[in-house]
Scaffold this motif. Sequence first.
Motif, mmCIF file in Angstrom:
data_model
loop_
_atom_site.group_PDB
_atom_site.id
_atom_site.type_symbol
_atom_site.label_atom_id
_atom_site.label_comp_id
_atom_site.label_asym_id
_atom_site.label_seq_id
_atom_site.Cartn_x
_atom_site.Cartn_y
_atom_site.Cartn_z
ATOM 1 N N ALA A 208 -17.009 12.693 -13.467
ATOM 2 C CA ALA A 208 -17.988 12.393 -12.417
ATOM 3 C C ALA A 208 -19.034 11.388 -12.891
ATOM 4 O O ALA A 208 -19.515 10.566 -12.110
ATOM 5 N N LYS A 209 -19.375 11.437 -14.186
ATOM 6 C CA LYS A 209 -20.422 10.568 -14.723
ATOM 7 C C LYS A 209 -19.866 9.254 -15.277
ATOM 8 O O LYS A 209 -20.633 8.401 -15.740
ATOM 9 N N SER A 210 -18.543 9.085 -15.231
ATOM 10 C CA SER A 210 -17.942 7.872 -15.787
ATOM 11 C C SER A 210 -18.183 6.680 -14.873
ATOM 12 O O SER A 210 -18.591 6.818 -13.720
ATOM 13 N N ARG A 211 -17.877 5.496 -15.371
ATOM 14 C CA ARG A 211 -18.092 4.278 -14.585
ATOM 15 C C ARG A 211 -17.156 4.186 -13.391
ATOM 16 O O ARG A 211 -17.484 3.577 -12.378
ATOM 17 N N TYR A 260 -25.397 27.660 -9.511
ATOM 18 C CA TYR A 260 -24.058 27.100 -9.617
ATOM 19 C C TYR A 260 -23.838 26.045 -8.527
ATOM 20 O O TYR A 260 -23.367 24.937 -8.793
ATOM 21 N N ASP A 261 -24.200 26.401 -7.310
ATOM 22 C CA ASP A 261 -24.041 25.479 -6.191
ATOM 23 C C ASP A 261 -24.841 24.195 -6.419
ATOM 24 O O ASP A 261 -24.367 23.089 -6.156
ATOM 25 N N LYS A 262 -26.044 24.362 -6.941
ATOM 26 C CA LYS A 262 -26.922 23.209 -7.214
ATOM 27 C C LYS A 262 -26.277 22.244 -8.202
ATOM 28 O O LYS A 262 -26.313 21.014 -7.995
ATOM 29 N N TRP A 263 -25.657 22.784 -9.264
ATOM 30 C CA TRP A 263 -25.185 21.936 -10.355
ATOM 31 C C TRP A 263 -23.747 21.475 -10.229
ATOM 32 O O TRP A 263 -23.349 20.484 -10.856
ATOM 33 N N PHE A 264 -22.953 22.163 -9.399
ATOM 34 C CA PHE A 264 -21.545 21.788 -9.324
ATOM 35 C C PHE A 264 -21.094 21.285 -7.965
ATOM 36 O O PHE A 264 -20.022 20.700 -7.841
ATOM 37 N N MET A 265 -21.914 21.507 -6.938
ATOM 38 C CA MET A 265 -21.490 21.119 -5.586
ATOM 39 C C MET A 265 -22.457 20.151 -4.907
ATOM 40 O O MET A 265 -22.267 19.803 -3.743
ATOM 41 N N HIS A 266 -23.486 19.716 -5.613
ATOM 42 C CA HIS A 266 -24.459 18.775 -5.053
ATOM 43 C C HIS A 266 -24.740 17.668 -6.066
ATOM 44 O O HIS A 266 -24.449 17.823 -7.257
ATOM 45 N N PRO A 267 -25.315 16.545 -5.625
ATOM 46 C CA PRO A 267 -25.644 15.456 -6.556
ATOM 47 C C PRO A 267 -26.601 15.929 -7.646
ATOM 48 O O PRO A 267 -27.535 16.689 -7.382
ATOM 49 N N ILE A 268 -26.350 15.490 -8.872
ATOM 50 C CA ILE A 268 -27.171 15.909 -10.011
ATOM 51 C C ILE A 268 -27.705 14.681 -10.753
ATOM 52 O O ILE A 268 -27.128 13.595 -10.672
ATOM 53 N N PRO A 270 -28.584 12.262 -14.046
ATOM 54 C CA PRO A 270 -29.538 11.214 -13.669
ATOM 55 C C PRO A 270 -29.011 10.235 -12.610
ATOM 56 O O PRO A 270 -29.795 9.478 -12.048
ATOM 57 N N SER A 271 -27.690 10.250 -12.351
ATOM 58 C CA SER A 271 -27.130 9.210 -11.483
ATOM 59 C C SER A 271 -26.751 9.699 -10.091
ATOM 60 O O SER A 271 -26.226 8.932 -9.288
ATOM 61 N N GLY A 272 -27.004 10.976 -9.791
ATOM 62 C CA GLY A 272 -26.745 11.488 -8.456
ATOM 63 C C GLY A 272 -25.285 11.722 -8.130
ATOM 64 O O GLY A 272 -24.903 11.750 -6.958
ATOM 65 N N VAL A 273 -24.446 11.920 -9.158
ATOM 66 C CA VAL A 273 -23.034 12.209 -8.910
ATOM 67 C C VAL A 273 -22.862 13.679 -8.546
ATOM 68 O O VAL A 273 -23.706 14.518 -8.868
ATOM 69 N N THR A 274 -21.764 13.993 -7.861
ATOM 70 C CA THR A 274 -21.417 15.375 -7.543
ATOM 71 C C THR A 274 -20.159 15.749 -8.314
ATOM 72 O O THR A 274 -19.121 15.083 -8.171
ATOM 73 N N ILE A 275 -20.239 16.792 -9.140
ATOM 74 C CA ILE A 275 -19.092 17.191 -9.947
ATOM 75 C C ILE A 275 -17.978 17.732 -9.062
ATOM 76 O O ILE A 275 -16.801 17.465 -9.279
ATOM 77 N N GLY A 276 -18.322 18.523 -8.053
ATOM 78 C CA GLY A 276 -17.339 19.023 -7.111
ATOM 79 C C GLY A 276 -16.385 20.040 -7.698
ATOM 80 O O GLY A 276 -15.165 19.920 -7.559
ATOM 81 N N LEU A 277 -16.921 21.069 -8.346
ATOM 82 C CA LEU A 277 -16.113 22.112 -8.972
ATOM 83 C C LEU A 277 -16.492 23.459 -8.357
ATOM 84 O O LEU A 277 -17.437 24.105 -8.800
ATOM 85 N N PRO A 278 -15.760 23.909 -7.325
ATOM 86 C CA PRO A 278 -16.095 25.188 -6.679
ATOM 87 C C PRO A 278 -16.032 26.344 -7.673
ATOM 88 O O PRO A 278 -15.254 26.316 -8.633
ATOM 89 N N VAL A 279 -16.851 27.355 -7.452
ATOM 90 C CA VAL A 279 -16.863 28.515 -8.346
ATOM 91 C C VAL A 279 -15.496 29.184 -8.332
ATOM 92 O O VAL A 279 -14.881 29.378 -7.284
#
Length: 301
Positions: A208-211, A260-268, A270-279
Motif C-alpha cells: 500500500a505504501k509502495s510507489r 483495527y478499522d482505523k488502521w486497516f480499512m481507512h487512509p493512514i 503519512p501518505s493517506g493510503v488504505t491498506i484494505g485488510l479486513p479483520v
Amino acid sequence: MKKRLMMAVMPVMLASSVWAVHAGADTLAKIKATGTITEGVRESSGLAYTLGNGKYTGFHYDVCANIIADVKKHLGLATLETRYQPVTSQNRVALVQNGTVDLECGSTTNNRARARDVDFAITTFVEEVRMAVKANSGIRELKDLNGKTVVTTTGSTSVQTLRRDQRAQSISIKEVYGKDHADSFLMVESGRADAFVMDGSILAASIAKSRSPKDFRIVGEVLSVEPIAIMLPKGDAAFKSVVDDSIRNQIKSGELGRLYDKWFMHPIPPSGVTIGLPVSSATKNAWDHPNDRPAEDYSRR
C-alpha cells in the motif's frame, strides 16, 4: 579518607544494583518511582511505524497508548512520561529481557522459544504468513519459488516457517535477509529478490505504501497462523495483569475493533493510503476468547 568515602558510596552502589536486578521483576514499582514508562516501537512494521522526528503511530501504538493510560490510572499518577525506544526484529526480545523496554508494541509473534525470555500479553492480532511478489512474476504458489530468491527480515520467524512447510520441502530457494521490513520489500521492488515472505499485515502495508501498489500481489498458501502480542518482562504477573485487563477492556468496549478499522480499512498517515485488510476470523476469535496461547497451539488447531 578513602575508606570513609567508600563506606559512604557502597550503600548507594548496593541500592542501585538491587534496583537493577529487580527492575524487570517489578515494572509497576519502577514506573511509579521514575514517572516514566519505556515503550518499544518499530521503525517499519505492519502494526506500528515511525513518522520521523521521533514520532510513532499505528494500530499497536494506539493500543499501547490506551494501555499506558490505564497503567497511569492504576498507579494513581498525575503524569506519566512515555519514552520511546526503537527496536528491531533482532534486538526486541533482549531489550525487554534486560529491562530497557517495559512493553514492546511492534508486531511480535508469541511463541514458546521467545516465552523462555519474555512474557506476552493476550493476543491482539492473528497473522497469516504469506508472500508478496511482483504481479508479473508468474509466482502464484510455493512450488513457483523453486530456484528463486526469497527475502525475509532478519530476526523474524518467516523463513523458518517456510523451511518447515512440507509443501516447500521439494523446492530449492536462495535465502536473503533485509535489515528491516522496508529493506526486505525494497529487495523485491528492486528485483534483488523474487518474493518477500512475511506476516500478511506487513506485506499489505508495504504494498500500500509502495510507489506503485498495482505492481505487487500477496499470493500463495497460508504458511502459518501466528498470534501477535505485546511483549512484557518475564515473570512480572502484576504488570501483565494490568496490561491484560486494559486489552480486555478495549475488546469489550469495541475500542480494539475501532482501532483495527482505523488502521486497516481507512487512509493512514503519512501518505493517506488504505491498506484494505479486513479483520480475519482468527483475529475475531482471539478477541472473542482472550488468551495468551503461543503460535505452537495455533499450528495444532
